[in-house]
Structure formats: structure tokens, C-alpha cells
Motif scaffolding. Sequence first.
Motif, PDB file in Angstrom:
ATOM      1  N   ASN A  99      -7.283  25.716   2.002  1.00 58.52           N
ATOM      2  CA  ASN A  99      -7.750  26.066   0.791  1.00 58.52           C
ATOM      3  C   ASN A  99      -6.696  25.821  -0.484  1.00 58.52           C
ATOM      4  O   ASN A  99      -5.387  25.876  -0.202  1.00 58.52           O
ATOM      5  CB  ASN A  99      -8.061  27.635   0.689  1.00 58.52           C
ATOM      6  N   HIS A 100      -7.058  25.427  -1.644  1.00 59.68           N
ATOM      7  CA  HIS A 100      -6.115  25.296  -2.709  1.00 59.68           C
ATOM      8  C   HIS A 100      -5.577  26.667  -3.069  1.00 59.68           C
ATOM      9  O   HIS A 100      -6.175  27.474  -3.397  1.00 59.68           O
ATOM     10  CB  HIS A 100      -6.862  24.390  -3.942  1.00 59.68           C
ATOM     11  N   VAL A 101      -4.419  26.392  -3.432  1.00 64.40           N
ATOM     12  CA  VAL A 101      -3.633  27.982  -3.667  1.00 64.40           C
ATOM     13  C   VAL A 101      -2.466  27.336  -4.893  1.00 64.40           C
ATOM     14  O   VAL A 101      -1.834  26.225  -4.642  1.00 64.40           O
ATOM     15  CB  VAL A 101      -2.791  28.595  -2.751  1.00 64.40           C
ATOM     16  N   SER A 102      -2.555  27.915  -6.022  1.00 65.21           N
ATOM     17  CA  SER A 102      -1.596  27.531  -7.098  1.00 65.21           C
ATOM     18  C   SER A 102      -1.220  28.939  -7.708  1.00 65.21           C
ATOM     19  O   SER A 102      -1.953  30.075  -7.634  1.00 65.21           O
ATOM     20  CB  SER A 102      -2.396  26.701  -8.067  1.00 65.21           C
ATOM     21  N   LEU A 103      -0.318  28.812  -8.560  1.00 58.53           N
ATOM     22  CA  LEU A 103       0.150  30.240  -9.390  1.00 58.53           C
ATOM     23  C   LEU A 103      -0.828  30.596 -10.213  1.00 58.53           C
ATOM     24  O   LEU A 103      -1.017  31.841 -10.526  1.00 58.53           O
ATOM     25  CB  LEU A 103       1.567  29.907  -9.885  1.00 58.53           C
ATOM     26  N   PRO A 104      -1.662  29.619 -11.097  1.00 54.11           N
ATOM     27  CA  PRO A 104      -2.618  30.117 -12.067  1.00 54.11           C
ATOM     28  C   PRO A 104      -3.895  30.978 -11.146  1.00 54.11           C
ATOM     29  O   PRO A 104      -4.274  31.827 -11.718  1.00 54.11           O
ATOM     30  CB  PRO A 104      -3.218  28.490 -12.552  1.00 54.11           C
ATOM     31  N   MET A 105      -4.059  30.111  -9.965  1.00 52.48           N
ATOM     32  CA  MET A 105      -5.072  30.957  -9.233  1.00 52.48           C
ATOM     33  C   MET A 105      -4.713  32.215  -8.648  1.00 52.48           C
ATOM     34  O   MET A 105      -5.451  33.270  -8.841  1.00 52.48           O
ATOM     35  CB  MET A 105      -5.480  30.051  -8.082  1.00 52.48           C
ATOM     36  N   ILE A 106      -3.428  32.549  -8.213  1.00 51.43           N
ATOM     37  CA  ILE A 106      -2.740  33.699  -8.011  1.00 51.43           C
ATOM     38  C   ILE A 106      -3.055  34.713  -9.221  1.00 51.43           C
ATOM     39  O   ILE A 106      -3.238  35.899  -8.982  1.00 51.43           O
ATOM     40  CB  ILE A 106      -1.514  33.775  -7.133  1.00 51.43           C
ATOM     41  N   TYR A 107      -2.389  34.107 -10.157  1.00 52.05           N
ATOM     42  CA  TYR A 107      -2.366  34.904 -11.527  1.00 52.05           C
ATOM     43  C   TYR A 107      -3.593  35.673 -11.877  1.00 52.05           C
ATOM     44  O   TYR A 107      -3.975  36.540 -12.528  1.00 52.05           O
ATOM     45  CB  TYR A 107      -1.750  34.135 -12.644  1.00 52.05           C
ATOM     46  N   LYS A 108      -4.907  34.801 -11.724  1.00 53.54           N
ATOM     47  CA  LYS A 108      -6.193  35.255 -12.044  1.00 53.54           C
ATOM     48  C   LYS A 108      -6.662  36.543 -11.259  1.00 53.54           C
ATOM     49  O   LYS A 108      -7.465  37.172 -11.664  1.00 53.54           O
ATOM     50  CB  LYS A 108      -7.175  34.003 -11.753  1.00 53.54           C
ATOM     51  N   HIS A 109      -5.861  36.603  -9.980  1.00 51.36           N
ATOM     52  CA  HIS A 109      -6.229  37.712  -9.159  1.00 51.36           C
ATOM     53  C   HIS A 109      -5.181  38.683  -9.215  1.00 51.36           C
ATOM     54  O   HIS A 109      -4.682  39.274  -8.371  1.00 51.36           O
ATOM     55  CB  HIS A 109      -6.432  37.434  -7.833  1.00 51.36           C
ATOM     56  N   ARG A 110      -4.423  38.722 -10.457  1.00 51.36           N
ATOM     57  CA  ARG A 110      -3.203  39.642 -10.527  1.00 51.36           C
ATOM     58  C   ARG A 110      -3.290  40.943  -9.899  1.00 51.36           C
ATOM     59  O   ARG A 110      -2.315  41.278  -9.173  1.00 51.36           O
ATOM     60  CB  ARG A 110      -2.646  39.540 -12.103  1.00 51.36           C
ATOM     61  N   TYR A 111      -4.138  41.787 -10.667  1.00 56.73           N
ATOM     62  CA  TYR A 111      -4.129  43.217 -10.293  1.00 56.73           C
ATOM     63  C   TYR A 111      -4.495  43.454  -8.610  1.00 56.73           C
ATOM     64  O   TYR A 111      -4.118  44.460  -8.094  1.00 56.73           O
ATOM     65  CB  TYR A 111      -5.010  43.869 -11.266  1.00 56.73           C
ATOM     66  N   THR A 112      -5.248  42.583  -8.352  1.00 61.05           N
ATOM     67  CA  THR A 112      -5.818  42.651  -7.080  1.00 61.05           C
ATOM     68  C   THR A 112      -4.344  42.372  -6.028  1.00 61.05           C
ATOM     69  O   THR A 112      -4.349  43.110  -4.896  1.00 61.05           O
ATOM     70  CB  THR A 112      -6.779  41.682  -6.538  1.00 61.05           C
ATOM     71  N   ALA A 113      -3.828  41.570  -6.365  1.00 58.02           N
ATOM     72  CA  ALA A 113      -2.455  41.062  -5.911  1.00 58.02           C
ATOM     73  C   ALA A 113      -1.574  42.294  -5.719  1.00 58.02           C
ATOM     74  O   ALA A 113      -0.930  42.617  -4.710  1.00 58.02           O
ATOM     75  CB  ALA A 113      -2.123  39.875  -6.158  1.00 58.02           C
ATOM     76  N   ILE A 114      -1.331  42.948  -6.892  1.00 58.30           N
ATOM     77  CA  ILE A 114      -0.404  43.923  -7.174  1.00 58.30           C
ATOM     78  C   ILE A 114      -0.654  45.016  -6.195  1.00 58.30           C
ATOM     79  O   ILE A 114       0.012  45.756  -5.101  1.00 58.30           O
ATOM     80  CB  ILE A 114      -0.203  44.431  -8.546  1.00 58.30           C
ATOM     81  N   ALA A 115      -2.031  45.439  -6.108  1.00 52.56           N
ATOM     82  CA  ALA A 115      -2.423  46.583  -5.234  1.00 52.56           C
ATOM     83  C   ALA A 115      -2.237  46.222  -3.681  1.00 52.56           C
ATOM     84  O   ALA A 115      -2.085  47.014  -2.936  1.00 52.56           O
ATOM     85  CB  ALA A 115      -4.037  47.023  -5.774  1.00 52.56           C
ATOM     86  N   GLY A 116      -2.721  44.920  -3.268  1.00 54.30           N
ATOM     87  CA  GLY A 116      -2.713  44.567  -1.854  1.00 54.30           C
ATOM     88  C   GLY A 116      -0.997  44.397  -1.428  1.00 54.30           C
ATOM     89  O   GLY A 116      -0.860  44.914  -0.452  1.00 54.30           O
ATOM     90  N   ILE A 117      -0.154  43.808  -2.243  1.00 51.53           N
ATOM     91  CA  ILE A 117       1.040  43.949  -2.041  1.00 51.53           C
ATOM     92  C   ILE A 117       1.806  45.366  -1.698  1.00 51.53           C
ATOM     93  O   ILE A 117       2.424  45.457  -0.785  1.00 51.53           O
ATOM     94  CB  ILE A 117       1.985  42.990  -2.963  1.00 51.53           C
ATOM     95  N   LYS A 118       1.505  46.336  -2.652  1.00 50.93           N
ATOM     96  CA  LYS A 118       2.031  47.572  -2.523  1.00 50.93           C
ATOM     97  C   LYS A 118       1.480  48.323  -1.255  1.00 50.93           C
ATOM     98  O   LYS A 118       2.136  49.103  -0.457  1.00 50.93           O
ATOM     99  CB  LYS A 118       1.457  48.367  -3.811  1.00 50.93           C
ATOM    100  N   THR A 119       0.344  47.952  -0.929  1.00 49.32           N
ATOM    101  CA  THR A 119      -0.335  48.660   0.405  1.00 49.32           C
ATOM    102  C   THR A 119       0.446  47.912   1.466  1.00 49.32           C
ATOM    103  O   THR A 119       0.622  48.633   2.468  1.00 49.32           O
ATOM    104  CB  THR A 119      -2.034  48.348   0.197  1.00 49.32           C
ATOM    105  N   PHE A 120       0.525  46.647   1.457  1.00 51.04           N
ATOM    106  CA  PHE A 120       0.920  45.921   3.014  1.00 51.04           C
ATOM    107  C   PHE A 120       2.681  46.465   2.933  1.00 51.04           C
ATOM    108  O   PHE A 120       3.215  46.454   4.140  1.00 51.04           O
ATOM    109  CB  PHE A 120       0.967  44.398   2.642  1.00 51.04           C
ATOM    110  N   LEU A 121       3.149  46.382   1.753  1.00 53.69           N
ATOM    111  CA  LEU A 121       4.507  46.894   1.907  1.00 53.69           C
ATOM    112  C   LEU A 121       4.760  48.332   2.498  1.00 53.69           C
ATOM    113  O   LEU A 121       5.520  48.515   3.401  1.00 53.69           O
ATOM    114  CB  LEU A 121       5.199  47.236   0.367  1.00 53.69           C
ATOM    115  N   ASN A 122       3.852  49.338   2.277  1.00 50.50           N
ATOM    116  CA  ASN A 122       3.859  50.863   2.705  1.00 50.50           C
ATOM    117  C   ASN A 122       3.048  50.955   3.832  1.00 50.50           C
ATOM    118  O   ASN A 122       3.333  51.843   4.737  1.00 50.50           O
ATOM    119  CB  ASN A 122       3.040  51.481   1.526  1.00 50.50           C
TER     120      ASN A 122
END
Length: 309
Positions: A99-122
Motif C-alpha cells: 500500500n502507498h504510504v507517505s508523510l502527507p497520508m500519515i499526517y491526514k490521520h494525525r490524531y488517530t496516529a497520536i492516540a495509537g502510538i500512545k496506546t502501543f507505547l503503554n
Amino acid sequence: MSSPTLDQLHTYHAQERVIFSKLVLQFSRSPSESLLVMATWFWLENFGFEDIFATIFPLPDRLIASFANEAVSCFRCIESSDPPNGFDQIPLTSQYFQNHVSLPMIYKHRYTAIAGIKTFLNTICSRIFSDILAQVLPYSSPPYSVPGLHPSLIIPGFPHPTFGNINVMRPDLVDGVNTFNNNNSFLFPKGLWEWNDHSMESENDRTMFITFSRGFHVSQAEVKELFTNIFGEKCVVGVYMREDCVSSPNIFACNNDQQQSLFAKLVLDSVVTVDRILEGEKLQKFRINGKHIWARKYNEKKDGRTCFT
């Protein structure tokens, strides 16, 4: 389902542990950056880019290091309040995954990513990497105690301004007894085997700040109607606005003549809906019944001082 033992978790995440060991022990990356790299990969894999760790695991060290550099670009992009126009792209990551992955694509899901990364960290990183972290964080570092939690390692760089804190329990000290052995179970959150992508979302994570034009009264019902019509019937949990602001200390909050609220808090069902509304932008403009509504992400420090009923 009973909680997994630590040995079971180590076996289940064997590839991830080898990769993390290389990051902190062989490549001498900082523990905080390495944890964020791993949490970013966990989130990307959960988001739909399958087999990230299985793909990275057999690669030469130089490529693993390059992948890690691109993961750093990913979470730094997410940290930024501005879209990634000035960020380098991630060609290696894009090349290796279908699947195509790019920084603009990731940024479009920014708040989902922040919540997900926090959860995986803990929920995962803090548990499966604790013994590896103990090899690079001196045992002389005094543990700090959090009420209700076991003694923890101090990880320089945490609490993180975007991804919050991480509680990594010391493998040598749990209430004075070594419970990290083959016979003892370790307490883990229910559902760790099956990832729940909303498990650490707070209400603030899924809240928008809504503003209106002075002189054009917008009701709570209109706000709810607007967003449910566009984003789904169950997307709105609540709309909170101050209808009577005569006593408000914030002179910009209300039109006292009409007792009109100029702002509202919109609590949504998940951070996914926040990203659907913003689409990678700081501010989105909507219109209902001829009246304009502006929506941006709620900021507790900035917006929490505002009064709501």
C-alpha cells in the motif's frame, strides 16, 4: 482469557524484540526514540500496512537503520502542527510495502496516529522491551513510584509533549520481589492479544472546538445535525455550548445582547472521526441553514479556560 505470561509475550513478539535490541544496543539509538520508532511501526501495521516487522526483521542492519530513520520522520511529522511540506519523504518504507504510504497520508490521520502510538507505547512496548531497556538505562537511576503502579524505569525524553508518558516497570524491582520468571504471570490489560485501537483515547483526544459567526445564532441541535449528516448518525457524543454568557468573564465568548454562544465543544465517538473532519488541515469550514461553522481540534490548555454549561 487469562493474562499472558511475560515469556509468552516475549515469544509472541520475538521479532520485534530482536529489532528493538538492535536499535538500542547495536545502533546506540536513544531509548526514547527507539520506543517511538517501534510504537510507530506497531501503529502503521495496525493501520493496514501488514507484516512490517516480518519484512524488516531479515533485512541487513543498514536497511533496518534506514527504516528506523524513516519511522523517525513519521512520528516527527505527526508531532508537527503544520502539514509535512518541508519533511523528507519515506521512499524505503513506500518501496517495501504494497500500500502507498507517505508523510502527507500519515499526517491526514494525525490524531488517530497520536492516540495509537500512545496506546502501543503503554500496552505493548512498555512490557515487552523492559529487560532490554534495563541494559541501557543504569540501575543506579532511581525508580519513581506512581500510586497503584509498579516501580518504573526513568526514560529520558518522557513524558513526551505529543505522545505523553510511558510506564516501564523495572525487571529487577517489583515490590521488592523478582516476578519476572517462568512461573509467574504478569498483569496485562484485558484484550492485549487483540488490539483495541480506542483503548487509550481520552475525551479531549476526540473533541473539536467549534466557533460561529457573531449575529448568526447556531443551536446545539444544528451542530449535531450538521456533523451526523456528514460523518454518520452515531459520530456525535455531545455538543456543549454556553447559551447564557451574561456572567462570562470572557468578553469575546458571547454576544451579550443576543446571549449568543460563539463557540462549542463537540465530543465525537473517536479520534478517527476527528481526522475525517479535519482531513489533515488545521481548520475546516462548514455551513448549515445559511450559517457558517468553523471546526478545529480542541486544545485543553488553550480552550479549557473557556466556559461551557
